[in-house]
Design an enzyme around this catalytic site. Structure first.
Site, short mmCIF file in Angstrom:
data_model
loop_
_atom_site.label_atom_id
_atom_site.label_comp_id
_atom_site.label_asym_id
_atom_site.label_seq_id
_atom_site.Cartn_x
_atom_site.Cartn_y
_atom_site.Cartn_z
N ASN A 16 39.02 31.58 35.93
CA ASN A 16 39.56 32.53 36.82
C ASN A 16 38.93 32.16 38.38
O ASN A 16 39.64 32.36 39.33
CB ASN A 16 39.51 34.00 36.44
N ILE A 94 28.74 45.94 31.91
CA ILE A 94 29.44 47.01 32.45
C ILE A 94 28.64 47.78 33.67
O ILE A 94 27.33 47.43 33.54
CB ILE A 94 29.55 48.13 31.14
N LEU A 95 29.51 48.11 34.55
CA LEU A 95 29.05 48.63 35.82
C LEU A 95 28.83 50.04 35.73
O LEU A 95 29.71 50.82 35.21
CB LEU A 95 29.76 48.31 37.02
N ASN A 109 39.03 43.51 38.86
CA ASN A 109 38.55 42.76 37.63
C ASN A 109 39.98 42.24 36.91
O ASN A 109 41.01 43.20 37.16
CB ASN A 109 38.03 43.89 36.49
N HIS A 111 41.63 41.58 33.18
CA HIS A 111 41.53 41.84 31.59
C HIS A 111 42.64 41.18 30.91
O HIS A 111 44.09 41.33 31.27
CB HIS A 111 41.66 43.50 31.59
#
Ligand code: GRF
Length: 230
Positions: A16, A94-95, A109, A111
């Protein structure tokens, strides 16, 4: 006009990232990649970035005492590079709410499922197990709950008869590579603003465009015809 400076955050392969690199090569594209940041020193995507002559940085989460300290490191690196929008592209951390709030509506993001279905990992395996006929990918704003947040765009692909997770995943990935640059463009151009935790739709596909699976058209061995065809 000055281009919007983006950072792409990765942990692995970086396909990506490559799609975003390719999009940014276009003079008319409104964003430029000012930083490629990985939490893993051996992420293959770092090589893609270096090949493209981009600034890279490794911020190894293991070198930090806790999540907060790691994120403070991320935040500092992003600020130093003058980053305006952050694109997560296979970034496997994970933020926390601290980071998400600091960068609210400036982190997006991708997904590999049609959210809110199949949050988390192994989405293609789980789609096959659930027997869905249509699968896909989603670009969304990041919130502190995993794989949640206002949806910017989605792409759908059919699940085919003999698919396994790898053939289905490859079909989704191809869609990801087209969806991500398109959604980033909307964000950068201010056409995907969040209101009441949704991104109001400005444009969409024609109402007549549909993806059926199976096709409602009766099919003979070598021929696919509408039901009412002569
Ligand atoms: C993609 O499937 C993306 O949707 C997910 O992680 C994968 C990253 O692949 N978040 P790549 O590193 O971009 O090739």
């Amino acid at each position: 006009m000055a281009k919007t400076k983006i950072a792409v955050l990765i942990s692995g392969r970086g396909s990506n990232l490559q799609a975003l690199i390719d999009a940014c090569k276009n003079e008319e594209y409104p964003a430029e990649i000012a930083l490629v940041l990985s939490n893993k020193a051996d992420a293959a995507g770092l090589e893609r970035a270096a090949d493209a002559g981009l600034e890279t940085l490794v911020v190894d989460h293991k070198a930090y005492e806790d999540r907060e300290a790691f994120e403070a490191g991320l935040d500092k690196a992003l600020k130093n590079a003058g980053i305006q929008i952050v694109c997560l592209a296979g970034f496997m951390r994970i933020l926390t709410p601290w980071f998400v709030d600091r960068w609210r509506d400036r982190v997006i993001n991708i997904h590999p499922s049609l959210l809110p279905a199949f949050k988390g990992v192994h989405t293609h395996e789980r789609a096959l197990e659930a027997g869905v006929r249509i699968h896909g990918c989603t670009v969304h704003y990041v919130r502190s709950e995993m794989d949640a947040g206002p949806i910017i765009g989605q792409a759908a692909v059919p699940v085919l008869k003999d698919d396994d997770a790898s053939t289905l995943g490859a079909r989704v990935l191809e869609a990801e590579h087209r969806l991500y640059p398109a959604c980033l463009r909307l964000v950068v151009e201010g056409k995907a603003r969040v209101a009441s935790e949704h991104v109001p739709m400005r444009g969409s596909v024609e109402a007549g465009q549909r993806l059926f699976n199976p096709s409602p058209f009766r099919s003979t061995q070598n021929d696919v015809k509408p039901d009412n065809a002569a």
